[in-house]
Scaffold this active site. Structure first.
Site, PDB file in Angstrom:
ATOM      1  N   THR A 165       0.836  -1.197   0.000  1.00  0.00           N
ATOM      2  CA  THR A 165       0.000   0.000   0.000  1.00  0.00           C
ATOM      3  C   THR A 165       0.876   1.254   0.000  1.00  0.00           C
ATOM      4  OG1 THR A 165      -1.745  -1.149   1.220  1.00  0.00           O
ATOM      5  CG2 THR A 165      -1.792   1.251   1.273  1.00  0.00           C
ATOM      6  N   GLU A 249      -3.109  -1.814  13.512  1.00  0.00           N
ATOM      7  CA  GLU A 249      -3.417  -1.939  12.091  1.00  0.00           C
ATOM      8  C   GLU A 249      -4.748  -2.641  11.889  1.00  0.00           C
ATOM      9  OE1 GLU A 249      -1.541  -3.831   7.960  1.00  0.00           O
ATOM     10  OE2 GLU A 249      -0.533  -4.168   9.881  1.00  0.00           O
ATOM     11  N   THR A 372      -5.213 -12.408   7.047  1.00  0.00           N
ATOM     12  CA  THR A 372      -6.497 -12.917   6.568  1.00  0.00           C
ATOM     13  C   THR A 372      -7.434 -13.205   7.734  1.00  0.00           C
ATOM     14  OG1 THR A 372      -5.810 -15.247   6.646  1.00  0.00           O
ATOM     15  CG2 THR A 372      -5.324 -14.029   4.615  1.00  0.00           C
TER      16      THR A 372
END
Length: 394
Positions: A165, A249, A372
């Site tokens: 990112t 995060e 995930t």
């Protein structure tokens, strides 16, 4: 409207929060909305928007004033994340910059590193990224292969990172590397690497299903010389540092999810109140009412939990398990809500010109990045069976 049924959120009830919310909304309406199509076409946002956010004090808000921040608590950053998400704005990688990179530097950086990077980060004159994921490993950070060889007064770094990112626009990246490879001291360390360094190359931004204005790309390191003073924290403690900071995060991802869900519901209420079928507004049908009632209920439940998590983080009390619960549950809820809302738009919901279509494409990756959701469940389960696992090791 939603405000008629949702509880007032105490976390954003202060006058300071209300003033900040108004400024954020002005920023979105005056500086962001009209540029989204252009940014999507370019595959990245502009540097000007970063500097504009810096001018308004919207970057690194909870950094101390001595380092260019506003000295506010995390709830103000959370408010900014939510307001952007309500409008489906995903190209601006502000949260990674302000809520991940800046805290890394503040907590583990030397005074020289803080003075060098934090002020220009807060001004938006330096864009940052985080180099963790590699082509051969995603959530398994211990398996990284990017290698840093000790050459005395510098490290020589070789390797590759992917799905980064802010990658293409970034001026600096905190990169996870293997140090002392093949020895008893082998471990993961974090290096501050500037993109202007010789041998530091960037790949072309990926063409993605969604988040089309986000400059996600690969980073390549071909014998990059990194001065020893750019080591973040202690050598070999990079994995521990990353695990400690991942809670923030993951909470940020969860906050983005509830903001996105709220925006989707609000836009769908507006659309179904004006769009007609069989001589009545779509909102007049019981199915529409029930679907949106279900969505609003899930949003309310998650808002309450996330507000509690935000307070815990502000007080440095948020656990890895709570952050994993927030990230897993909120992103799953967000996906279901956007899917239900898109259905109520009918064929128009599949048209890119409608924000709900962007929201549908953009939100899917949230169940993948920052660990995930399967990994989130594993971390939660480890907490549930912590004593059992400890006994099994004996």
């Amino acid at each position: 409207m939603l405000k008629n049924v949702l509880l007032e959120r105490e976390i954003y009830a202060s006058e300071e929060h209300k003033m900040m919310q108004e400024m954020i909304r002005d920023f979105i309406n005056n500086d962001v909305i009209d540029h989204i199509d252009e940014w999507e076409k370019n595959g990245m946002v502009s540097r000007e928007i970063w500097e504009r956010a810096g001018e308004l004090g919207l970057l690194c808000m909870d950094m101390p004033e001595q380092y260019g921040g506003s000295g506010l608590d995390f709830s103000f950053s959370a408010l900014f994340i939510e307001e952007l998400a309500k409008e489906g704005i995903t190209g601006l990688g502000f949260s990674l910059h302000s809520d991940i990179i800046a805290p890394y530097l503040l907590k583990y950086g030397t005074e020289a590193q803080k003075q060098k990077y934090l002020p220009i980060m807060a001004m938006g004159k330096m864009i940052t990224s985080l180099g963790m994921t590699e082509p051969n490993c995603g959530s398994d950070l211990k398996a990284i292969k990017t290698n840093a060889v000790d050459k005395g007064d510098y490290y020589l770094v070789t390797g590759q990172k992917t799905f980064i990112t802010n990658g293409y626009m970034s001026d600096m990246s905190i990169v996870a590397v293997k140090t002392n490879s093949g020895t008893e001291k082998e471990g993961v360390s974090l290096l501050i690497m500037e993109s202007k360094s010789e041998g530091f190359e960037k790949g072309i931004p990926f063409k993605k299903i969604g988040m089309k204005a986000q400059d996600t790309c690969e980073l390549f390191f071909d014998n990059v010389k990194v001065p020893k003073e750019n080591l973040l924290g202690e050598e070999g403690l990079g994995f521990k540092i990353m695990m400690t900071e991942l809670a923030r995060e993951r909470l940020s991802v969860a906050i983005n999810a509830i903001g996105g869900a709220q925006g989707a519901i609000e836009k769908t209420i507006e659309y179904t109140s004006t769009r007609t079928a069989f001589n009545q507004p779509i909102a007049g049908f019981q199915n529409t009412q029930f679907k949106l009632a279900e969505c609003a209920t899930q949003l309310q439940i998650h808002q309450t939990f996330l507000d509690r998590c935000t307070l815990l983080l502000s007080n440095h009390q948020l656990t890895a398990e709570n952050a994993s619960m927030a990230k897993y549950s909120a992103t799953e809820m967000h996906s279901k809500v956007v899917d239900e809302c898109l259905q109520l738009f009918g064929g128009y919901g599949y048209m890119w010109d409608y924000p709900i279509a962007r929201m549908y494409a953009d939100n899917r990756v949230a169940r993948i990045y920052a660990g995930t959701n399967e990994i989130m469940k594993l971390l939660i389960a480890r907490g549930l069976f912590k004593e059992l696992f400890q006994q099994m090791k004996k």
